[in-house]
Design a protein around this motif. Structure first.
Motif, PDB file in Angstrom:
ATOM      1  N   PRO A 146       5.641  12.296  -1.196  1.00 58.17           N
ATOM      2  CA  PRO A 146       6.112  11.185  -1.314  1.00 58.17           C
ATOM      3  C   PRO A 146       6.847  10.582  -0.303  1.00 58.17           C
ATOM      4  N   MET A 147       6.708   9.366   0.149  1.00 60.70           N
ATOM      5  CA  MET A 147       7.359   9.095   1.529  1.00 60.70           C
ATOM      6  C   MET A 147       7.724   7.456   1.344  1.00 60.70           C
ATOM      7  N   TRP A 148       8.648   7.019   2.150  1.00 56.40           N
ATOM      8  CA  TRP A 148       9.029   5.612   2.055  1.00 56.40           C
ATOM      9  C   TRP A 148       9.950   5.321   3.368  1.00 56.40           C
ATOM     10  N   VAL A 149       9.795   4.091   3.574  1.00 59.70           N
ATOM     11  CA  VAL A 149      10.645   3.644   4.791  1.00 59.70           C
ATOM     12  C   VAL A 149      11.613   2.516   4.355  1.00 59.70           C
ATOM     13  N   ILE A 150      12.842   2.672   4.815  1.00 53.62           N
ATOM     14  CA  ILE A 150      13.686   1.988   4.262  1.00 53.62           C
ATOM     15  C   ILE A 150      14.635   1.519   5.500  1.00 53.62           C
ATOM     16  N   ASP A 151      14.802  -0.043   5.480  1.00 52.22           N
ATOM     17  CA  ASP A 151      15.680  -0.690   6.453  1.00 52.22           C
ATOM     18  C   ASP A 151      17.355  -0.293   6.574  1.00 52.22           C
ATOM     19  N   ARG A 152      17.470   0.173   7.678  1.00 51.18           N
ATOM     20  CA  ARG A 152      18.863   0.788   7.695  1.00 51.18           C
ATOM     21  C   ARG A 152      19.915  -0.411   7.432  1.00 51.18           C
ATOM     22  N   GLU A 153      19.633  -1.503   7.678  1.00 53.86           N
ATOM     23  CA  GLU A 153      20.514  -2.451   7.533  1.00 53.86           C
ATOM     24  C   GLU A 153      21.008  -3.080   6.129  1.00 53.86           C
ATOM     25  N   SER A 154      19.491  -3.245   5.380  1.00 55.06           N
ATOM     26  CA  SER A 154      19.525  -3.879   4.107  1.00 55.06           C
ATOM     27  C   SER A 154      19.439  -2.786   3.131  1.00 55.06           C
ATOM     28  N   LEU A 155      19.115  -1.653   3.568  1.00 56.19           N
ATOM     29  CA  LEU A 155      18.875  -0.410   2.639  1.00 56.19           C
ATOM     30  C   LEU A 155      17.601  -0.911   1.769  1.00 56.19           C
ATOM     31  N   ARG A 156      16.759  -1.980   2.012  1.00 57.98           N
ATOM     32  CA  ARG A 156      15.647  -2.267   1.456  1.00 57.98           C
ATOM     33  C   ARG A 156      14.338  -1.467   1.609  1.00 57.98           C
ATOM     34  N   PHE A 157      13.344  -1.441   0.737  1.00 58.18           N
ATOM     35  CA  PHE A 157      12.348  -0.591   0.849  1.00 58.18           C
ATOM     36  C   PHE A 157      11.338  -1.475   1.792  1.00 58.18           C
ATOM     37  N   MET A 158      10.934  -0.844   2.953  1.00 54.83           N
ATOM     38  CA  MET A 158      10.020  -1.545   3.849  1.00 54.83           C
ATOM     39  C   MET A 158       8.417  -1.313   3.423  1.00 54.83           C
ATOM     40  N   ALA A 159       8.419   0.068   3.097  1.00 55.29           N
ATOM     41  CA  ALA A 159       7.098   0.486   2.760  1.00 55.29           C
ATOM     42  C   ALA A 159       7.158   1.877   2.003  1.00 55.29           C
ATOM     43  N   VAL A 160       6.090   1.896   0.996  1.00 59.82           N
ATOM     44  CA  VAL A 160       6.122   3.076   0.228  1.00 59.82           C
ATOM     45  C   VAL A 160       4.556   3.730   0.007  1.00 59.82           C
ATOM     46  N   ASN A 161       4.573   4.907   0.172  1.00 61.57           N
ATOM     47  CA  ASN A 161       3.087   5.234   0.088  1.00 61.57           C
ATOM     48  C   ASN A 161       2.754   5.747  -1.343  1.00 61.57           C
ATOM     49  N   ASP A 162       1.646   5.854  -1.535  1.00 62.66           N
ATOM     50  CA  ASP A 162       0.738   6.135  -2.906  1.00 62.66           C
ATOM     51  C   ASP A 162       1.511   7.330  -3.768  1.00 62.66           C
ATOM     52  N   ALA A 163       1.625   8.393  -2.967  1.00 63.19           N
ATOM     53  CA  ALA A 163       2.167   9.584  -3.578  1.00 63.19           C
ATOM     54  C   ALA A 163       3.723   9.321  -4.269  1.00 63.19           C
ATOM     55  N   ALA A 164       4.421   8.211  -3.418  1.00 63.09           N
ATOM     56  CA  ALA A 164       5.863   7.935  -4.087  1.00 63.09           C
ATOM     57  C   ALA A 164       5.416   7.188  -5.163  1.00 63.09           C
ATOM     58  N   ILE A 165       4.733   6.224  -5.483  1.00 65.73           N
ATOM     59  CA  ILE A 165       4.356   5.305  -6.395  1.00 65.73           C
ATOM     60  C   ILE A 165       3.961   6.313  -7.785  1.00 65.73           C
ATOM     61  N   VAL A 166       3.329   7.105  -7.371  1.00 67.50           N
ATOM     62  CA  VAL A 166       2.680   8.022  -8.647  1.00 67.50           C
ATOM     63  C   VAL A 166       3.858   9.093  -8.999  1.00 67.50           C
ATOM     64  N   ARG A 167       4.366   9.671  -8.269  1.00 67.19           N
ATOM     65  CA  ARG A 167       5.490  10.533  -8.558  1.00 67.19           C
ATOM     66  C   ARG A 167       6.745  10.050  -9.185  1.00 67.19           C
ATOM     67  N   TYR A 168       7.077   8.783  -8.673  1.00 65.98           N
ATOM     68  CA  TYR A 168       8.191   8.289  -9.382  1.00 65.98           C
ATOM     69  C   TYR A 168       8.038   7.050 -10.625  1.00 65.98           C
ATOM     70  N   GLY A 169       6.815   6.794 -10.581  1.00 67.86           N
ATOM     71  CA  GLY A 169       6.360   5.870 -11.810  1.00 67.86           C
ATOM     72  C   GLY A 169       6.684   4.547 -11.671  1.00 67.86           C
ATOM     73  N   TYR A 170       7.182   4.082 -10.324  1.00 69.65           N
ATOM     74  CA  TYR A 170       7.345   2.495 -10.160  1.00 69.65           C
ATOM     75  C   TYR A 170       6.163   1.908  -9.669  1.00 69.65           C
ATOM     76  N   SER A 171       5.924   0.657 -10.027  1.00 70.23           N
ATOM     77  CA  SER A 171       4.935   0.034  -9.291  1.00 70.23           C
ATOM     78  C   SER A 171       5.493  -0.382  -7.771  1.00 70.23           C
ATOM     79  N   ARG A 172       4.462  -0.625  -7.032  1.00 66.15           N
ATOM     80  CA  ARG A 172       4.837  -1.333  -5.616  1.00 66.15           C
ATOM     81  C   ARG A 172       5.791  -2.382  -5.557  1.00 66.15           C
ATOM     82  N   GLU A 173       5.586  -3.155  -6.537  1.00 69.89           N
ATOM     83  CA  GLU A 173       6.385  -4.358  -6.576  1.00 69.89           C
ATOM     84  C   GLU A 173       7.681  -4.300  -7.051  1.00 69.89           C
ATOM     85  N   GLN A 174       7.836  -3.407  -7.967  1.00 72.52           N
ATOM     86  CA  GLN A 174       9.195  -2.919  -8.343  1.00 72.52           C
ATOM     87  C   GLN A 174       9.953  -2.250  -7.544  1.00 72.52           C
ATOM     88  N   VAL A 175       9.172  -1.417  -6.695  1.00 74.57           N
ATOM     89  CA  VAL A 175       9.900  -0.710  -5.402  1.00 74.57           C
ATOM     90  C   VAL A 175      10.268  -1.778  -4.358  1.00 74.57           C
TER      91      VAL A 175
END
Length: 175
Positions: A146-175
């Protein structure tokens, strides 16, 4: 007479400096006047498009260069549409940036900027850079970790890979 001779030497020296600077740039660069005629370009620009000395000489009309470009570029439509589109952008004095894919696989990024009485544009081969970015994207997307990229300023998710979606059970839209 001596002052005039000094001015001529200064102009010649400035011209030589400009020529040396242009030829040592890593990007292709060209400058056109208000009549759509080439003022100056460096060898890198001529090499990108395979222009002969005659085709890259001052006074060459942009249309003939665009026609040469259209023969090298992969396009879905009529090459004449490419030429017409670029001429329309030039006439509208629009700033634009585009990337052309060449038949030989190269990707050339073009940045066009109007200036008083004409325009200047740079032409950069971004083939390797794009391939590196795509390799990273493939590695990121297909990783079982599972991997993701977060904006340092806003702490918002910029990208999430499929493994993170499967592992944590959130949809891409929820992330």
């Amino acid at each position: 007479a001596e002052v005039e001779l000094g001015r001529q030497r200064d102009v010649a020296e400035q011209s030589l400096r400009l020529k040396v600077a242009l030829e040592n740039m890593s990007h292709g660069i060209c400058m056109f006047d208000g009549d759509q005629r080439l003022i100056v370009c460096n060898q890198k620009y001529a090499d990108v498009y395979g222009l002969s000395k005659e085709q890259a000489r001052a006074g060459t009309h942009i249309k003939s260069i665009l026609e040469r470009q259209s023969a090298l570029i992969v396009m879905n439509g009529d090459p004449g549409d490419y030429v017409t589109g670029r001429l329309a952008d030039i006439a509208a004095k629009k700033t634009y940036q585009l990337t052309n894919k060449f038949r030989d696989g190269r990707l050339i990024s073009v940045t066009h900027k109007p200036m008083a009485g004409g325009w200047v544009s740079t032409h950069v081969d971004v083939t390797e850079q794009t391939a590196r970015e795509e390799s990273f994207r493939l590695l990121f997307d297909s990783s079982p970790v599972p991997m993701w990229v977060i904006d340092r300023e806003s702490l918002r998710f910029m990208a999430v890979n499929d493994a993170a979606i499967v592992r944590y059970g959130y949809s891409r839209e929820q992330v």
